[in-house]
Write a protein that holds these residues in place. Structure first.
Motif, PDB file in Angstrom:
ATOM      1  N   HIS A  64       0.838  -1.202   0.000  1.00 57.35           N
ATOM      2  CA  HIS A  64       0.000   0.000   0.000  1.00 57.35           C
ATOM      3  C   HIS A  64       0.874   1.254   0.000  1.00 57.35           C
ATOM      4  CE1 HIS A  64      -3.705  -2.235   0.965  1.00 57.35           C
ATOM      5  NE2 HIS A  64      -2.884  -3.015   1.656  1.00 57.35           N
ATOM      6  N   LYS A  73      -7.171   2.515   7.227  1.00 58.37           N
ATOM      7  CA  LYS A  73      -6.283   1.521   6.620  1.00 58.37           C
ATOM      8  C   LYS A  73      -4.890   1.599   7.278  1.00 58.37           C
ATOM      9  CE  LYS A  73      -5.640  -1.616   3.499  1.00 58.37           C
ATOM     10  NZ  LYS A  73      -6.444  -2.813   3.424  1.00 58.37           N
ATOM     11  N   LEU A  77      -2.770  -1.362   9.011  1.00 61.59           N
ATOM     12  CA  LEU A  77      -1.405  -1.735   8.620  1.00 61.59           C
ATOM     13  C   LEU A  77      -0.467  -1.697   9.826  1.00 61.59           C
ATOM     14  CD1 LEU A  77      -0.852   0.034   5.169  1.00 61.59           C
ATOM     15  CD2 LEU A  77      -1.294  -2.372   5.608  1.00 61.59           C
ATOM     16  N   ARG A  80       0.142  -4.674  11.852  1.00 60.25           N
ATOM     17  CA  ARG A  80       1.027  -5.725  11.303  1.00 60.25           C
ATOM     18  C   ARG A  80       2.499  -5.390  11.547  1.00 60.25           C
ATOM     19  NH1 ARG A  80      -1.311  -6.341   5.307  1.00 60.25           N
ATOM     20  NH2 ARG A  80       0.243  -8.017   5.156  1.00 60.25           N
TER      21      ARG A  80
END
Lengths: 219, 221
Positions: A64, A73, A77, A80
């Motif tokens: 991304h 979003k 992310l 992670r």
């Protein structure tokens, strides 16, 4: 996993932190980011952690483009990625257990599902005796290990550590480095920003050296 | 005698030990209990509760007055412009106080976010969504405003019951009507009229929820 293409970063018009930098972090890799104080190590990590946007170029995290993603979003992310802060950033009103469990709590997971994992992780970083202690009573090394455990608990694909050995003595530094190595062996990518040459010599891995806004990769 | 005293002392001490060990066991079984992610403000929270309680007390007292005076006058079949004026002014005051509660909560939310800036930053970096962070702060103000509403309402009921015996005298004194007015006192309230006053805590909670939400989302953006 993470890719930088012709990335430049400026805080204001005069000062350029990164100048046309390109590199990629492969899954399962172990990297050091080195450079003198003020070279831009923390800024580079912040870019990778989506805390900063590049002035020019493209930073791609898990496929991304970070300049184009929504706030929602971005938060997904971030889950992670594990981040170990230079100043630990442990919350003083929470216990060590709660601090470590924080990434799972913010994801809305039930304590019943993660309690066992947190206690296991506390044992792994040798902080079992501090389970109910608040950060103010922990030593520098203990805080650092708690910060590492917090970064690891959410099973991130990559861990970014900003000067993880900066506030601890050499023995603890070596122990922390071994923790990172163990994690790397389990498949987690590790990026450590440091200016401590002793730890770089201890475990030899690729080095991304920052100097005057440019990078030099030593494999 | 001395021996008996000694025995009793031992008995008391051992029972104390038992209580201590029981408590330890209980603490162990309960721990680790999750703490609030946003710490309490302590004194600031108490002041806010007092302010909201007083505001809700004024609102519910005004609502009571509106119901009482309207009931009394309609039962007496006297139509006066004064009643309309009273209703309009009272409603305006209720709206103004509600707006003041909104402002106080927005101000307190901003203050809470500023004093817990680091906590909010860490939560943000841990991947917490905007809604999650907002909820942590919002729930605190919701609880505070509901509690303030309940306290205010309770104080109103106490006040109204206390002045109820003197209400007819008070009304006669103000309006100087001697005999033909049927005084409706607080005890003659219909059930729905009581409920109308009990809405105040809910209204206060709703104001707390909405205004803190607006403040948080604006700042987090």
């Amino acid at each position: 996993m993470i890719e930088l293409k012709n990335v430049s970063l400026r805080y204001n018009l005069n000062r350029e932190i990164l100048n046309n930098v390109s590199f990629a972090i492969e899954p399962g890799g172990f990297y050091y980011i080195t450079g003198s104080s003020g070279a831009g190590k923390t800024s580079l990590l912040k870019l990778l952690f989506l805390s900063l946007k590049p002035s020019d170029g493209k930073v791609s995290v898990f496929g991304h483009d970070i300049s184009k993603i929504s706030n929602y979003k971005k938060q997904l992310l971030r889950r992670r990625i594990g981040f170990v802060f230079q100043d630990f950033r442990l919350l003083n009103h929470l216990t060590t257990y709660e601090n470590i469990a924080l990434p799972l709590r913010v994801r809305g997971e039930d304590e019943i599902n993660y309690k066992k994992d947190v206690i296991e992780l506390l044992k792994w970083v040798d902080l079992e005796h501090c389970i109910h202690s608040k950060p103010e009573v922990l030593s520098g090394g203990e805080k650092q290990r708690a910060a590492i455990a917090r970064a690891v608990i959410g099973s991130p694909e990559i861990i970014l550590a900003d000067e993880p050995t900066g506030n601890v003595d050499p023995d603890i530094a070596s122990r922390i480095l071994k923790l990172f190595l163990e994690l790397n062996k389990l498949g987690t990518s590790i990026v450590i920003a440091t200016h401590d040459t002793a730890i770089i010599k201890q475990i030899k891995k690729p080095i991304i050296e920052l100097k005057n806004g440019k990078i030099k990769i030593q494999k | 005698m001395e021996k008996l005293k000694y025995k009793n002392k031992i008995k008391i001490l051992s029972s104390l030990e038992n209580i201590k060990s029981l408590n330890k066991g209980r603490i162990r079984s309960l721990a680790p209990k999750p703490s609030k992610l946003i710490p309490n403000d302590g004194i600031a929270g108490k002041y806010l509760l007092i302010i909201i309680s007083l505001m809700c007390f004024t609102i519910s007292l005004l609502l009571c007055a509106i119901i009482l005076i309207n009931n009394t006058i309609s039962a007496s079949q006297i139509s006066i412009n004064l009643l309309q004026t009273f209703n309009i002014i009272s409603t305006l005051i209720v709206i103004l106080i509600s707006a003041a509660i909104c402002s106080v909560i927005i101000f307190a939310t901003n203050a809470a976010l500023t004093s817990n800036k680091e906590v909010v930053q860490v939560l943000n970096l841990m991947g917490a969504s905007r809604n999650f962070i907002a909820y942590q702060i919002q729930i605190k103000f919701f609880n505070l405003s509901i509690l303030g509403g309940i306290i205010g309402c309770f104080l109103t009921l106490l006040t109204v019951f206390a002045i109820n015996p003197f209400y007819s005298q008070l009304f006669n004194m103000i309006y100087n009507y001697d005999t033909d007015i049927i005084i409706i006192n607080f005890l003659n309230f219909q059930v729905y009229e009581y409920l109308f006053i009990l809405i105040v805590p809910l209204l206060s909670g709703l104001i707390g929820l909405v205004s803190s939400r607006i403040a948080i989302i604006n700042i987090l953006k």
